[in-house]
Design a protein around this motif. Structure first.
Motif, short mmCIF file in Angstrom:
data_model
loop_
_atom_site.label_atom_id
_atom_site.label_comp_id
_atom_site.label_asym_id
_atom_site.label_seq_id
_atom_site.Cartn_x
_atom_site.Cartn_y
_atom_site.Cartn_z
N GLY A 83 1.63 -0.16 8.51
CA GLY A 83 3.33 -0.51 8.41
C GLY A 83 4.41 0.43 8.25
N TYR A 84 5.53 0.51 8.58
CA TYR A 84 6.09 1.44 8.58
C TYR A 84 6.46 1.22 6.79
N VAL A 85 7.19 3.10 7.01
CA VAL A 85 8.61 2.83 5.72
C VAL A 85 9.62 2.88 6.90
N GLY A 86 10.02 2.05 6.14
CA GLY A 86 11.67 2.14 6.49
C GLY A 86 11.40 1.72 8.40
N ASP A 87 12.55 1.96 9.31
CA ASP A 87 12.63 2.36 10.71
C ASP A 87 11.54 2.92 11.34
#
Length: 100
Positions: A83-87
């Motif tokens: 999953g992406y952390v932030g943007d």
């Protein structure tokens, strides 16, 4: 993270960045149910419904559930959930690798 074949899961240290959560994010525990979703049916190929997240959410007390998800990469022999952390443009990932 541990995914069970009965559709339940447990986590340690994820989700890490929850606004309003208390306690050390690395010690945060979570539990709930997971499922694979259809290609066009969800934002994430693996969807998580948290019933409890320490220092943040408990469905026995709060109404509803906390939802999140992960993307899938790799192969059947070497799967990777991420999953992406932030943007997403920052290209920072939370990645989970595991064994079958």
């Amino acid at each position: 993270m541990s995914l069970s074949s009965d559709g339940t899961f447990t986590t340690l240290g994820w989700p890490a960045s929850l606004e309003g959560a208390t306690g050390d994010p690395q010690s945060r525990t979570g539990s709930g149910t997971w499922k694979l979703t259809s290609a066009g049916g969800s934002d994430w190929p693996v969807s998580f419904t948290f019933h409890k997240i320490s220092g943040y959410w408990d469905s026995a007390v709060n109404v509803g559930y906390y939802g999140d998800g992960l993307y899938v990469d790799g192969s059947r022999e070497n799967p990777r959930l991420y999953g992406y952390v932030g943007d997403p443009d920052s290209c920072e990932l939370d990645a989970f690798t595991g064994n079958r």
